[in-house]
Scaffold this motif. Sequence first.
Motif, PDB file in Angstrom:
ATOM      1  N   MET B  64     -18.623  -7.642 -58.847  1.00  0.00           N
ATOM      2  CA  MET B  64     -18.062  -6.499 -59.571  1.00  0.00           C
ATOM      3  C   MET B  64     -17.808  -6.801 -61.044  1.00  0.00           C
ATOM      4  O   MET B  64     -17.856  -5.911 -61.879  1.00  0.00           O
ATOM      5  N   ASP B 264      -8.887  -4.409 -65.926  1.00  0.00           N
ATOM      6  CA  ASP B 264     -10.038  -4.087 -65.079  1.00  0.00           C
ATOM      7  C   ASP B 264     -10.270  -5.178 -64.025  1.00  0.00           C
ATOM      8  O   ASP B 264     -10.648  -4.882 -62.896  1.00  0.00           O
ATOM      9  N   ALA B 267      -7.782  -4.679 -61.263  1.00  0.00           N
ATOM     10  CA  ALA B 267      -8.231  -3.586 -60.394  1.00  0.00           C
ATOM     11  C   ALA B 267      -9.371  -4.053 -59.481  1.00  0.00           C
ATOM     12  O   ALA B 267      -9.437  -3.683 -58.304  1.00  0.00           O
ATOM     13  N   ILE B 268     -10.258  -4.858 -60.024  1.00  0.00           N
ATOM     14  CA  ILE B 268     -11.372  -5.407 -59.242  1.00  0.00           C
ATOM     15  C   ILE B 268     -10.844  -6.305 -58.121  1.00  0.00           C
ATOM     16  O   ILE B 268     -11.276  -6.223 -56.966  1.00  0.00           O
ATOM     17  N   ASP B 270      -7.829  -6.241 -56.746  1.00  0.00           N
ATOM     18  CA  ASP B 270      -7.134  -5.405 -55.757  1.00  0.00           C
ATOM     19  C   ASP B 270      -8.117  -4.675 -54.842  1.00  0.00           C
ATOM     20  O   ASP B 270      -7.917  -4.589 -53.631  1.00  0.00           O
TER      21      ASP B 270
END
Lengths: 369, 369
Positions: B64, B264, B267-268, B270
């Motif tokens: 990701m 970011d 968030a990746i 999580d």
Amino acid sequence: MERRQFLQKAAIGSVAAVTAGSLIHAPAVHAKKQIRWKMVTTWPPKLPYLQDAAELLAKKVELMSDGQFKIKVFAGGELVPPLQTFDAVQKGTTVQAGSGVGYYQAGKAPAAQWFAAVPFGLNAAGMAAWYEFGGGLQLWEETYAPFGVIPRPGGSTGPQMAGWFNKKIETAEDFKGLKMRIPGLGGKVMAKMGATVILCPASEIFTNLERGVIDATEWIGPLHDQLMGFYKVAKYYYYPGWHETGPFVEFVFNKKAYEELPVDFQAILDAACAQVSNWTTQGFNFGNGRALDELINVHKVDVVRLPDSVLAELKSHSKDAVAEIAASDPMAEKVNDSFQKFQKLIGPWGEISEKPYYETLADQYPLKG
Amino acid sequence: MERRQFLQKAAIGSVAAVTAGSLIHAPAVHAKKQIRWKMVTTWPPKLPYLQDAAELLAKKVELMSDGQFKIKVFAGGELVPPLQTFDAVQKGTTVQAGSGVGYYQAGKAPAAQWFAAVPFGLNAAGMAAWYEFGGGLQLWEETYAPFGVIPRPGGSTGPQMAGWFNKKIETAEDFKGLKMRIPGLGGKVMAKMGATVILCPASEIFTNLERGVIDATEWIGPLHDQLMGFYKVAKYYYYPGWHETGPFVEFVFNKKAYEELPVDFQAILDAACAQVSNWTTQGFNFGNGRALDELINVHKVDVVRLPDSVLAELKSHSKDAVAEIAASDPMAEKVNDSFQKFQKLIGPWGEISEKPYYETLADQYPLKG
């Protein structure tokens, strides 16, 4: 991908030249195309845990991609009519993503129903395990491939309720002549039971129930049923939802658009789907729990279990209905074989793990507080 | 964050100048610090769905982040001893991430046990809903905050089995003097039942059971129990696992390291946790199902249900044991209140949805095929 790799290499080279002298740790620099997608859904605006989920997906994708991949979400009817979501994604001209339920595609792809719900099928935990470890997702992709669409599980709304009834159900005979609003496979089974199946738009169900145009209706579960206000016009709230035991909604993506994404954005989209699918499933568990509590204790709803003899009859007709569809379409047969095999494989494990949890380990909470 | 924003702006400026003339769509260009983390786990190398899961998490994060955020994973003992995982993450000098189970921290944080498993507690679906919608994750973060550690759910191993026994259990009296290997809260309850609780390293359980040093042991569930070979030296395989009804494992991160990540990448990380947590839960549902089938049909294991009268006695002692820990520590009391309240809220919903699924809607699969 070729073009992107070229851009990336060009950018890395340029920046290295500019920044190498001034930085101790030369950072990697990546040039990315700004991705802008549109997503349409079959849900009304603000529908809890469904339209919310589509918006959460967009938020997560934007956050993870550092603002480079944005999805604008439209509720049902805002850009295309609710039930044209799949078609719009298939076309892919304006819209790249959608949110709906597999059984809406039953007409064009009978096999799609197994990925959403079939009567007396797997529950939510079983569905999720089948997608990932029983070959379910692969079959789902195969089913949608001819339409140029890629599916991802979107979470389960939890077991449904059997519905709101104004007639008491004591034996299978009581379904004869009963006018019930119940679409899809559940409706087929009801017809086999002798009921008169009546379909009407969501907006007319309440009035039809109130005026006796229908004697009964199913909808979703306590959370959404409460929002529809059915408790005001129906006498009995029957369980369990034999026709949809762990229904899953879906995210769908235009295959070409998905495949044109950089691989990191594909991974981000997939992870966001998994995260949001979880969130939806958990939200329904919580939301249905809270709504049931209110329906029983505030609105004094009469929650009644369908008698075992009635469930046995429904099961027998359901097996016939499922077998008929499987026999009518090779892909449906292939999917049904996989589904049944998986349900059988994990069945005994459910018998000795979750069944005793609900029967004995969990506290027995009285339905009336 | 300041430094990163500066780098980002500098890089964007530079690249724009270099590339603007040659590209139709000027791409956004982001400079990122290359993140390199180490993760340690409490699991042996290649342990299915647990060590695998840590490696899958690393793979997803790398994918990701387009290779900018990499996590190197070490199995238990490879970098730090298995049970020092949490401490290593707390220290954060070499290691930023870990994978283990909350109840390993019971000594330093009694409240941690509720996030993993307490006897007669929530099942996996309930735990997941509690984390997200019942305030569970927030309380978990609060519990680990004094240690500078951030927790994330890592998936459920599914309901446990009650264990492998060489003595038949017919009444609660049969536990008196029984030598059983069962750690944690389950062990406390067993002691209340009159059993002699014996602890020994995993590597010695098989031999101890074979030689009669212990009469019984619990482990995890069919999948991992089969790998341990207990079916070769025990007569009865008892269910249900009253002591761990839906145990969750955890990912833990050093708080400072997590907070220093760009948003970011947070968030990746999580989303990868959520995706892998799903995968683990589903993997255990499938893996336990398949292993149980083999244990019964290939290894001819005698799978036996604990009598209801015994379960009632275990439940009564469990409630006492849980209440004692809650009373001993303010954070544990706060967490227990939230947990009990949530279990009570969704209890009636389970009664009318999943309970009838397992009792009536799912096919009744005979345990012996």
